[in-house]
Design a protein around this motif. Structure first.
Motif, PDB file in Angstrom:
ATOM      1  N   LEU A 181       0.824  -1.287  -0.054  1.00 12.85           N
ATOM      2  CA  LEU A 181       0.091   0.123  -0.009  1.00 12.85           C
ATOM      3  C   LEU A 181       1.021   1.397   0.072  1.00 12.85           C
ATOM      4  N   ALA A 182       0.486   2.258  -0.881  1.00 10.72           N
ATOM      5  CA  ALA A 182       1.089   3.781  -0.529  1.00 10.72           C
ATOM      6  C   ALA A 182       0.049   4.341   0.241  1.00 10.72           C
ATOM      7  N   LEU A 183       0.597   4.900   1.483  1.00 12.22           N
ATOM      8  CA  LEU A 183      -0.352   5.644   2.246  1.00 12.22           C
ATOM      9  C   LEU A 183       0.123   6.965   1.939  1.00 12.22           C
ATOM     10  N   THR A 184      -0.578   8.032   2.923  1.00 13.90           N
ATOM     11  CA  THR A 184      -0.266   9.277   2.638  1.00 13.90           C
ATOM     12  C   THR A 184       1.441   9.747   2.756  1.00 13.90           C
ATOM     13  N   THR A 185       1.979   9.009   3.841  1.00 17.45           N
ATOM     14  CA  THR A 185       3.382   9.454   3.974  1.00 17.45           C
ATOM     15  C   THR A 185       4.449   8.481   3.807  1.00 17.45           C
ATOM     16  N   GLN A 186       3.782   7.183   3.526  1.00 17.34           N
ATOM     17  CA  GLN A 186       4.895   6.209   3.560  1.00 17.34           C
ATOM     18  C   GLN A 186       4.130   4.706   2.802  1.00 17.34           C
TER      19      GLN A 186
END
Length: 373
Positions: A181-186
Motif C-alpha cells: 500500500l501507498a499511504l499518505t506518507t509511506q
C-alpha cells in the motif's frame, strides 16, 4: 550507452477511436489476449481486436479493428478497467462503482452485481481461494482509511474482509494475503489475513504520484524517494538494487529483464540485471503505461502504442558488436528464464566464444582464456 531493447509501434490511432470528436480522451486501458478495451472521459467503453502483423523484413505493425462501443449512462469518466478472462467479465470502475460487464458484448450482468464505494481497485494475481471461477479484488474504499477484499464470481460479488489502515491509502497491489500500500506518507506491506503490517520507506503522496506494482510472486516495484524505482518483497526487504528514474515518473511496467518507466517527456528502459539505463524513447503527453501478459502498452489522451521488444539474441549480438562484453554476458545469463534449456545452452556457448574472441583481440588474454574455457 544505449541498447535498442524496444520499438514503439502505434496500435490505435486517434481517428479510429474518436474520428473528429476532439473532446474524447482516453482514461484507461485493458488488454487481454487480442482484446483491447479503452475507457474514455465521456463514459464509453470501446472494444478493439488487435492484430499483429510481421512483414517479410521482420517489421511489426498492429491493426486495431473496432468491435463495438458501449455508453455506461453516466456523465463521469471510466476510470479503470480490468479483465477477468476466466469469468469472461470486465470489471469497470466509474463514479466509485465497479460494474461487471460481459467481455464480448459489454452488457452488464443480468443480476446487476456491483461493488459500490471504490476509489480504485486491484486484482489478486496470486489468489488464495483456489476457486478458478472467482477473482479476488481489493478496493480502496471511499470510507476513510479502509481497504475491502471481495470475491467476484460470474454474476455476484461477496465481501470477504475489511481492513483499516493507519493512514489514508491511495494505491494498492495484491499478492496472496499481502497488500502493498501507498499511504499518505509511506509505503507499507499489510497481511490482510493476520493484520500484521510492516513499514517500507517514507513517501509523500501529496508531492508525487505513488506507484505500486506487483512484478512477481511476493515482490513489488515502488516509486521511492529521490526518483528511485525500489523493489520490495512481502518480508519488507529488497533483493535487487534500485533503478534511477526521473523525479516525476507517472507509470512503470515490467518486461523481463527490463523495467520500463514513463514520465512527461520520455519512456526509459532500465535493466533489472545491472540496473543500468539501456534506452530512452521521446514520448510526449503520455499518461498511461501498463504491461499485460508481457505486452507493454503506453497511451496519450488520444492514441495507444505498443512497446515491441526486440529479440534478446539480437540485443546480445548488438552488444557484442559494440564490444560491450560484460553487458552482453549479463543479458545472456538473464535470458535463461525466457529460452528453452537446450536452445539456451547452444546460444550461450556461442556467445562465450564470440566474447572470448573480442577479449583476445583486445589483448585481454586472461579474460579470453576464461571465456574459451
Amino acid at each position: 550507452m544505449s541498447v535498442k531493447a524496444f520499438k514503439l509501434v502505434s496500435a490505435v490511432e486517434r481517428e479510429v477511436l474518436m474520428g473528429d470528436k476532439n473532446y474524447i480522451n482516453i482514461e484507461c486501458i485493458e488488454c487481454c489476449g487480442k482484446n483491447l478495451y479503452i475507457g474514455t472521459n465521456d463514459c464509453f467503453i470501446y472494444h478493439f481486436l488487435l492484430d499483429e502483423k510481421v512483414s517479410a523484413a521482420g517489421k511489426i505493425t498492429f491493426a486495431a479493428t473496432k468491435q463495438l462501443h458501449k455508453y455506461l449512462g453516466l456523465k463521469k469518466p471510466v476510470s479503470e478497467l480490468k479483465a477477468a478472462s476466466a469469468l469472461t467479465r470486465l470489471l469497470v470502475l466509474c463514479d466509485n462503482t465497479i460494474t461487471l460487464v460481459n467481455m464480448m458484448n459489454l452488457e452488464p450482468v443480468p443480476t446487476g452485481a456491483r461493488i459500490k464505494g471504490a476509489v480504485t481497485f486491484a486484482l489478486n494475481e496470486n489468489p488464495v481461494s483456489g476457486d478458478p471461477f472467482c477473482v479476488e479484488v481489493c478496493i480502496i474504499s471511499v470510507k476513510r482509511r479502509t481497504i475491502q477484499m471481495f470475491m467476484v464470481f460470474e454474476d455476484r460479488v461477496q465481501i470477504v474482509k475489511e481492513v483499516f489502515t493507519p493512514e489514508q491509502p491511495c494505491a494498492v497491489a495484491v499478492d496472496g494475503y499481502y497488500l502493498c500500500l501507498a499511504l499518505t506518507t509511506q509505503y507499507i506491506i499489510l497481511n490482510y489475513n493476520t493484520g500484521v503490517s510492516q513499514d517500507l520507506f517514507p513517501y509523500c503522496s501529496d508531492e508525487k504520484r505513488p506507484i505500486v506494482k506487483r512484478i512477481g510472486r511476493q515482490e513489488f516495484l515502488l516509486a521511492g524517494p529521490g526518483g528511485l524505482g525500489m523493489f520490495a518483497t512481502v518480508d519488507g526487504i529488497s533483493q535487487r538494487a534500485p533503478v534511477h528514474w526521473s523525479e516525476n515518473v507517472i507509470g512503470a511496467a515490467l518486461c523481463f529483464p527490463y523495467v520500463v518507466a514513463l514520465d512527461d517527456e520520455f519512456i526509459t528502459v532500465h535493466s533489472m540485471l545491472d540496473q543500468q539505463q539501456k534506452q530512452t524513447l521521446p514520448f510526449k503527453e503520455g499518461h498511461i503505461l501498463q504491461d499485460f501478459e508481457g505486452k507493454v502498452i503506453v497511451a496519450t489522451n488520444k492514441g495507444v502504442y505498443i512497446l515491441v521488444p526486440l529479440p534478446l539474441e539480437k540485443q546480445i549480438q548488438d552488444l557484442l558488436a559494440s564490444h560491450r562484453v560484460e553487458e552482453a554476458l549479463v543479458l545472456a545469463k538473464g535470458a535463461r528464464r525466457n529460452i528453452p534449456k537446450e536452445k539456451f545452452q547452444v546460444m550461450y556457448k556461442r556467445i562465450l566464444q564470440q566474447a572470448g574472441f573480442i577479449q583476445f583481440a583486445q589483448l585481454q588474454f586472461f579474460e579470453a582464456k576464461e571465456l574459451f574455457r
